[in-house]
Design a protein around this motif. Structure first.
Motif, mmCIF file in Angstrom:
data_model
loop_
_atom_site.group_PDB
_atom_site.id
_atom_site.type_symbol
_atom_site.label_atom_id
_atom_site.label_comp_id
_atom_site.label_asym_id
_atom_site.label_seq_id
_atom_site.Cartn_x
_atom_site.Cartn_y
_atom_site.Cartn_z
ATOM 1 N N THR A 5 0.309 -16.083 7.733
ATOM 2 C CA THR A 5 -0.586 -16.417 6.629
ATOM 3 C C THR A 5 -0.860 -15.242 5.700
ATOM 4 O OG1 THR A 5 -2.519 -15.943 8.011
ATOM 5 C CG2 THR A 5 -1.721 -18.222 7.980
ATOM 6 N N SER A 6 -0.334 -14.045 6.008
ATOM 7 C CA SER A 6 -0.573 -12.876 5.178
ATOM 8 C C SER A 6 0.576 -11.884 5.315
ATOM 9 C CB SER A 6 -1.897 -12.202 5.555
ATOM 10 O OG SER A 6 -2.120 -11.041 4.791
ATOM 11 N N PHE A 7 1.046 -11.342 4.175
ATOM 12 C CA PHE A 7 2.146 -10.376 4.153
ATOM 13 C C PHE A 7 1.879 -9.341 3.058
ATOM 14 C CE2 PHE A 7 3.741 -14.524 5.332
ATOM 15 C CZ PHE A 7 4.581 -14.304 6.406
ATOM 16 N N TRP A 8 2.240 -8.085 3.328
ATOM 17 C CA TRP A 8 2.166 -7.015 2.340
ATOM 18 C C TRP A 8 3.556 -6.460 2.068
ATOM 19 C CZ3 TRP A 8 -1.564 -5.613 -0.875
ATOM 20 C CH2 TRP A 8 -2.893 -5.937 -0.568
ATOM 21 N N PHE A 9 3.868 -6.253 0.767
ATOM 22 C CA PHE A 9 5.169 -5.714 0.368
ATOM 23 C C PHE A 9 4.983 -4.570 -0.630
ATOM 24 C CE2 PHE A 9 5.753 -10.225 1.304
ATOM 25 C CZ PHE A 9 6.796 -10.190 2.233
ATOM 26 N N PRO A 10 4.648 -3.357 -0.186
ATOM 27 C CA PRO A 10 4.685 -2.216 -1.098
ATOM 28 C C PRO A 10 6.148 -1.864 -1.382
ATOM 29 C CG PRO A 10 4.154 -1.506 1.132
ATOM 30 C CD PRO A 10 4.222 -3.001 1.176
ATOM 31 N N GLY A 11 6.453 -1.527 -2.634
ATOM 32 C CA GLY A 11 7.826 -1.151 -2.961
ATOM 33 C C GLY A 11 8.544 -2.140 -3.859
#
Length: 513
Positions: free
Chosen positions: A177-183
């Motif tokens: 239900t949650s994802f982080w994508f720095p870059g």
């Protein structure tokens, strides 16, 4: 009056696959609360796992290899044989709510979607399949029984020409239900898509938020994106905001349902690859497996909380950890994306980047990723290394070849001993097991990792720490083409093949008059 005391011991085996937790049940009419605080949790194999793979490419020259694998000896001895299969989604849509007519013959659609792309029959030996078409769909899959614990799937695509040229590799991921994508990026020279895949029979609703160097990038179209049941939706990040930003942190959350999410990052001149989600925000981060010949390394960090982060930056190489000159510390403002060009930080020696609080005792959670380039000019290729969790009990990277695989093992704290298993080959060959020692604060880059004896086809590498401190790992796959050093890197966090299940002991008193 006679008093009879009955002691009941309840062993709990109901396991939930997707989130890796156990459902604890007590005897009818009883409770486990009293025992939960005193019993020592036992590790038990999960009974079901789910994985999602994005649509690989829209290029007419794309060649995609799928590999499915479960490590040998991972399930309970009395578990049923089980199954593990990846099947196409019902639809891979061009864009969310684009108004196009998506009606189709229901029976034909059901038949196509239900036919597996590949099915795994036994642990310890990978199975493979190919899809050399621009219409290859996203895949959804599940495994149960003895094939569920540690089930892994890899998608590797090679595009030799045109936009998106490069090797695009991704470990198929569990829904969440949650994802982080720095870059990621919304710059003109980039075409970055976040692929949202819904494995369930009801629609999911997702929000996509973008954060640049000055904070949130205003967007209305990133809210309330509907992902139909058993479908996949690619969203072009540059269409979500009028702001063009070189370095962007992407946050995907769901209002209803769950999705698998991964970013396809395409550089018009520098190649392309998948950017997998970073590990959960933490005060420290490990980004393992920077190649020895990296010509450019760009670190992107985001602090999702209310506090700024001050980080110490180190590179763990083959003989120890060093501080990159001019980049001893990094200040990250809350809610803003910070990027720093570390250039050729490895100086010819493979390593892993370590981030830790600059001030002991004051950790501020961050998410981070690396953009790594090999080669120069027109002959350069890009890959991404997100911060990852430690190996834990075990981790696997599928789709390794006889040549071109590099396994990186990092021990940021204490020294560690690690067992590495090369599985049987998909078309023949016997498994091989080797043990390695990783010195404290170093990275051991195995340019020639174990290979099955008599290998035919591809194989899987499984890492299991045996003693010492925490271990972090990644696998690079190098597939050069026409002088371009094409490659991809997949991190190897714990496979969540087991969960902690406490034993529940309950005393019942029965009074007889």
């Amino acid at each position: 009056m006679n008093r009879t005391t009955l002691s009941l011991l309840a062993a709990v085996t109901a396991l939930a696959a997707v989130t890796g937790f156990a459902v604890v049940s007590a005897p009818e009419g009883g409770t486990t609360e009293a025992a939960a605080g005193t019993a020592t949790p036992a590790r038990m194999p999960v009974e079901r796992s789910s994985l999602l793979c994005p649509a690989p490419s829209t290029s007419e020259v794309a060649e995609t290899a799928y590999t499915s694998f479960t490590p040998a000896g991972t399930g309970a001895a009395d578990a049923k044989a089980g199954s593990a299969a990846l099947v196409p989604t019902d639809a891979t849509l061009a864009a969310p709510d684009d108004g196009k007519d998506k009606k189709k013959d229901k029976d034909a659609g059901k038949t196509a979607a239900s036919k597996p792309v590949l099915s795994l029959k036994e642990p310890g030996k990978p199975v493979t399949a190919e899809a050399n078409t621009a219409e290859a769909p996203a895949l959804v899959g599940s495994a149960d029984g003895r094939l569920a614990p540690g089930w892994a799937a890899q998608q590797t695509t090679k595009v030799t020409a045109g936009q998106g040229r490069g090797v695009l590799g991704v470990s198929c991921t569990a829904p969440d239900t949650s994802f982080w994508f720095p870059g990621a990026s919304t710059a003109d020279e980039r075409q970055d898509y976040v692929h949202l895949t819904n494995p369930d029979d009801t629609a999911a609703v997702a929000d996509v938020e973008l954060y640049g160097k000055d904070g949130v990038l205003e967007s209305d179209s990133g809210e309330g994106i509907t992902v139909p049941a058993r479908s996949s939706v690619p969203v072009l990040l540059s269409t979500l905001s009028a702001d063009s930003a070189e370095d962007v942190s992407v946050h995907v959350t769901t209002r209803t349902g769950r999705v698998g999410a991964v970013v396809q990052a395409v550089d018009e001149e520098g190649g392309s690859d998948w950017l997998a989600a970073a590990a959960e925000a933490s005060g420290s981060a490990v980004l393992p497996g920077v190649p020895a010949d990296a010509t450019s390394v760009r670190l992107v960090v985001f602090a999702p909380g209310d506090d700024d982060a001050d980080l110490k930056v180190r590179l763990a190489g083959p003989t120890g950890s060093i501080t990159p000159a001019g980049h001893e510390t990094l200040h990250v403002k809350a809610g803003m994306t910070t990027a720093v060009d570390l250039k050729d930080v490895t100086k010819g020696e493979a390593g892993s980047l370590l981030l830790s609080p600059a001030a002991p005792g004051r950790p501020t959670p961050v998410v981070a990723a690396l953009r790594v380039v090999r080669g120069k000019g027109a002959a350069r290729e890009v890959a991404y290394i997100p911060a990852t969790g430690q190996v834990g009990e075990r981790a696997t990277a599928a789709d390794n070849r006889a040549k071109g695989s590099v396994l990186s093992l990092t021990a940021p704290g204490a020294a560690a001993e690690v067992k590495v298993t090369a599985s049987a080959g998909s078309e023949g060959g016997e498994a091989v097991v080797k043990t390695y020692k990783v010195k404290a604060g170093t990275t051991l880059a195995l340019t020639e990792p174990p290979v099955p004896s008599g290998l035919k086809g591809s194989y899987a590498l499984t890492v299991e720490p045996r003693s010492g401190g925490p271990v972090y790992a990644s696998r690079a796959l190098e597939l050069p083409e026409d002088g371009v050093p094409m490659f991809t890197v997949q991190t190897m966090p714990d496979d969540r093949g087991t969960v902690a299940v406490p034993e529940a002991e309950q005393d019942l008193s029965v009074l007889d008059d």
